[in-house]
Design a protein around this motif. Structure first.
Motif, PDB file in Angstrom:
ATOM      1  N   LEU A 169     -28.784 -41.503  74.198  1.00 55.55           N
ATOM      2  CA  LEU A 169     -28.290 -42.785  73.707  1.00 55.55           C
ATOM      3  C   LEU A 169     -27.438 -42.633  72.453  1.00 55.55           C
ATOM      4  CD1 LEU A 169     -31.424 -45.054  74.141  1.00 55.55           C
ATOM      5  CD2 LEU A 169     -29.269 -45.187  75.413  1.00 55.55           C
ATOM      6  N   ALA A 170     -26.391 -43.426  72.394  1.00 53.90           N
ATOM      7  CA  ALA A 170     -25.584 -43.575  71.195  1.00 53.90           C
ATOM      8  C   ALA A 170     -25.541 -45.069  70.887  1.00 53.90           C
ATOM      9  CB  ALA A 170     -24.177 -43.030  71.400  1.00 53.90           C
ATOM     10  N   SER A 171     -25.195 -45.380  69.670  1.00 53.16           N
ATOM     11  CA  SER A 171     -25.217 -46.758  69.215  1.00 53.16           C
ATOM     12  C   SER A 171     -23.816 -47.234  68.844  1.00 53.16           C
ATOM     13  CB  SER A 171     -26.132 -46.853  67.989  1.00 53.16           C
ATOM     14  OG  SER A 171     -26.122 -48.146  67.464  1.00 53.16           O
ATOM     15  N   TYR A 172     -23.571 -48.515  69.108  1.00 51.98           N
ATOM     16  CA  TYR A 172     -22.327 -49.139  68.696  1.00 51.98           C
ATOM     17  C   TYR A 172     -22.674 -50.471  68.037  1.00 51.98           C
ATOM     18  CZ  TYR A 172     -17.862 -51.567  68.885  1.00 51.98           C
ATOM     19  OH  TYR A 172     -16.729 -52.268  68.551  1.00 51.98           O
ATOM     20  N   GLN A 173     -22.115 -50.727  66.873  1.00 51.49           N
ATOM     21  CA  GLN A 173     -22.301 -51.994  66.187  1.00 51.49           C
ATOM     22  C   GLN A 173     -20.941 -52.534  65.778  1.00 51.49           C
ATOM     23  OE1 GLN A 173     -24.987 -51.390  62.919  1.00 51.49           O
ATOM     24  NE2 GLN A 173     -26.752 -51.197  64.256  1.00 51.49           N
ATOM     25  N   PHE A 174     -20.818 -53.842  65.762  1.00 55.41           N
ATOM     26  CA  PHE A 174     -19.571 -54.461  65.328  1.00 55.41           C
ATOM     27  C   PHE A 174     -19.877 -55.784  64.659  1.00 55.41           C
ATOM     28  CE2 PHE A 174     -20.292 -56.433  69.355  1.00 55.41           C
ATOM     29  CZ  PHE A 174     -19.663 -57.657  69.332  1.00 55.41           C
ATOM     30  N   ASN A 175     -18.864 -56.403  64.114  1.00 52.72           N
ATOM     31  CA  ASN A 175     -18.946 -57.698  63.458  1.00 52.72           C
ATOM     32  C   ASN A 175     -20.024 -57.684  62.371  1.00 52.72           C
ATOM     33  OD1 ASN A 175     -18.337 -60.334  62.835  1.00 52.72           O
ATOM     34  ND2 ASN A 175     -19.245 -61.220  64.653  1.00 52.72           N
ATOM     35  N   LYS A 176     -21.110 -58.401  62.539  1.00 49.98           N
ATOM     36  CA  LYS A 176     -22.145 -58.509  61.512  1.00 49.98           C
ATOM     37  C   LYS A 176     -23.191 -57.395  61.584  1.00 49.98           C
ATOM     38  CE  LYS A 176     -21.592 -63.488  61.306  1.00 49.98           C
ATOM     39  NZ  LYS A 176     -22.197 -64.793  61.549  1.00 49.98           N
ATOM     40  N   HIS A 177     -23.066 -56.517  62.553  1.00 46.74           N
ATOM     41  CA  HIS A 177     -23.990 -55.393  62.737  1.00 46.74           C
ATOM     42  C   HIS A 177     -25.433 -55.857  62.951  1.00 46.74           C
ATOM     43  CE1 HIS A 177     -21.128 -52.081  61.473  1.00 46.74           C
ATOM     44  NE2 HIS A 177     -20.454 -53.194  61.315  1.00 46.74           N
ATOM     45  N   ASN A 178     -25.604 -56.997  63.597  1.00 45.99           N
ATOM     46  CA  ASN A 178     -26.939 -57.527  63.892  1.00 45.99           C
ATOM     47  C   ASN A 178     -27.535 -56.945  65.163  1.00 45.99           C
ATOM     48  OD1 ASN A 178     -26.894 -59.222  61.666  1.00 45.99           O
ATOM     49  ND2 ASN A 178     -26.069 -60.941  62.805  1.00 45.99           N
ATOM     50  N   ILE A 179     -26.677 -56.420  66.022  1.00 44.66           N
ATOM     51  CA  ILE A 179     -27.135 -55.914  67.324  1.00 44.66           C
ATOM     52  C   ILE A 179     -26.771 -54.437  67.425  1.00 44.66           C
ATOM     53  CG2 ILE A 179     -26.948 -56.147  69.833  1.00 44.66           C
ATOM     54  CD1 ILE A 179     -26.107 -59.077  69.348  1.00 44.66           C
ATOM     55  N   ASP A 180     -27.746 -53.648  67.841  1.00 42.17           N
ATOM     56  CA  ASP A 180     -27.552 -52.210  68.037  1.00 42.17           C
ATOM     57  C   ASP A 180     -27.323 -51.988  69.532  1.00 42.17           C
ATOM     58  OD1 ASP A 180     -27.415 -49.519  67.526  1.00 42.17           O
ATOM     59  OD2 ASP A 180     -29.586 -49.251  67.385  1.00 42.17           O
ATOM     60  N   HIS A 181     -26.064 -51.911  69.930  1.00 39.35           N
ATOM     61  CA  HIS A 181     -25.701 -51.734  71.336  1.00 39.35           C
ATOM     62  C   HIS A 181     -25.927 -50.264  71.702  1.00 39.35           C
ATOM     63  CE1 HIS A 181     -23.810 -55.711  71.492  1.00 39.35           C
ATOM     64  NE2 HIS A 181     -23.416 -55.441  70.263  1.00 39.35           N
ATOM     65  N   GLN A 182     -26.846 -50.018  72.608  1.00 37.88           N
ATOM     66  CA  GLN A 182     -27.208 -48.668  73.025  1.00 37.88           C
ATOM     67  C   GLN A 182     -26.514 -48.331  74.344  1.00 37.88           C
ATOM     68  OE1 GLN A 182     -29.954 -46.613  71.381  1.00 37.88           O
ATOM     69  NE2 GLN A 182     -29.003 -47.918  69.839  1.00 37.88           N
ATOM     70  N   PHE A 183     -25.838 -47.185  74.390  1.00 43.22           N
ATOM     71  CA  PHE A 183     -25.188 -46.795  75.635  1.00 43.22           C
ATOM     72  C   PHE A 183     -25.431 -45.320  75.916  1.00 43.22           C
ATOM     73  CE2 PHE A 183     -22.099 -46.183  72.303  1.00 43.22           C
ATOM     74  CZ  PHE A 183     -21.496 -44.980  72.608  1.00 43.22           C
ATOM     75  N   CYS A 184     -25.387 -44.967  77.188  1.00 46.25           N
ATOM     76  CA  CYS A 184     -25.596 -43.592  77.635  1.00 46.25           C
ATOM     77  C   CYS A 184     -24.342 -42.772  77.322  1.00 46.25           C
ATOM     78  CB  CYS A 184     -25.883 -43.574  79.133  1.00 46.25           C
ATOM     79  SG  CYS A 184     -26.014 -41.910  79.831  1.00 46.25           S
ATOM     80  N   THR A 185     -24.532 -41.642  76.678  1.00 49.94           N
ATOM     81  CA  THR A 185     -23.395 -40.792  76.337  1.00 49.94           C
ATOM     82  C   THR A 185     -22.863 -40.027  77.543  1.00 49.94           C
ATOM     83  OG1 THR A 185     -24.894 -39.022  75.638  1.00 49.94           O
ATOM     84  CG2 THR A 185     -24.096 -40.545  73.926  1.00 49.94           C
ATOM     85  N   ASP A 186     -23.610 -39.987  78.635  1.00 51.59           N
ATOM     86  CA  ASP A 186     -23.118 -39.325  79.844  1.00 51.59           C
ATOM     87  C   ASP A 186     -22.228 -40.241  80.677  1.00 51.59           C
ATOM     88  OD1 ASP A 186     -24.384 -36.956  79.212  1.00 51.59           O
ATOM     89  OD2 ASP A 186     -26.040 -37.233  80.625  1.00 51.59           O
ATOM     90  N   CYS A 187     -22.719 -41.454  80.984  1.00 54.03           N
ATOM     91  CA  CYS A 187     -21.951 -42.338  81.879  1.00 54.03           C
ATOM     92  C   CYS A 187     -21.316 -43.528  81.162  1.00 54.03           C
ATOM     93  CB  CYS A 187     -22.829 -42.819  83.031  1.00 54.03           C
ATOM     94  SG  CYS A 187     -24.168 -43.937  82.542  1.00 54.03           S
ATOM     95  N   GLY A 188     -21.700 -43.783  79.929  1.00 53.61           N
ATOM     96  CA  GLY A 188     -21.111 -44.872  79.155  1.00 53.61           C
ATOM     97  C   GLY A 188     -21.714 -46.242  79.412  1.00 53.61           C
ATOM     98  N   CYS A 189     -22.677 -46.333  80.306  1.00 52.71           N
ATOM     99  CA  CYS A 189     -23.260 -47.615  80.680  1.00 52.71           C
ATOM    100  C   CYS A 189     -24.199 -48.126  79.583  1.00 52.71           C
ATOM    101  CB  CYS A 189     -24.024 -47.440  81.990  1.00 52.71           C
ATOM    102  SG  CYS A 189     -24.557 -48.971  82.731  1.00 52.71           S
TER     103      CYS A 189
END
Length: 116
Positions: free
Chosen positions: A56-76
């Motif tokens: 898993l890798a994390s992506y945050q944007f805007n207010k950084h209230n949500i930690d969007h987790q995605f698979c580093t292999d398939c990107g889903c």
């Protein structure tokens, strides 16, 4: 009862305690709109990551209230974690990543996230 979800390649899997929700949120913010999420929110204690924490890798944007987790292999992105309006920890489960979810039967709640 519980339901399971995963990323596309199957490296990241999770289980949610409870029935598959009959309602999902469709948000028009710049992130959700591009990814086409259908989200259901559950308390974090009902969510369990079963495999793939190392993928898993994390992506945050805007207010950084949500930690969007995605698979580093398939990107889903099968889920996100964050804090609800009342301060409680939540998981936002992408029902498109839950094979047993009947997407056509969902009641869709539209959210104007672009205005937040």
């Amino acid at each position: 009862m519980a339901f399971e979800g995963s990323c596309h390649c199957g490296a990241v899997t999770y289980t949610v305690e409870g029935d598959i929700p009959g309602t999902a949120m469709s948000c028009n913010c710049s992130h959700c709109r591009r990814k086409g999420f259908l989200l259901a929110f559950v308390p974090i204690d009902r969510f369990r990551l079963d495999s793939g924490a190392d993928k898993l890798a994390s992506y945050q944007f805007n207010k950084h209230n949500i930690d969007h987790q995605f698979c580093t292999d398939c990107g889903c992105q099968g889920f996100s974690v964050g804090t609800g309006p009342d301060g409680s920890k939540m998981a936002a489960v992408n029902l498109r990543c839950v094979p047993d979810a009947d997407l056509d039967a969902l009641i869709i709640q539209k959210v104007d996230g672009a205005s937040f």
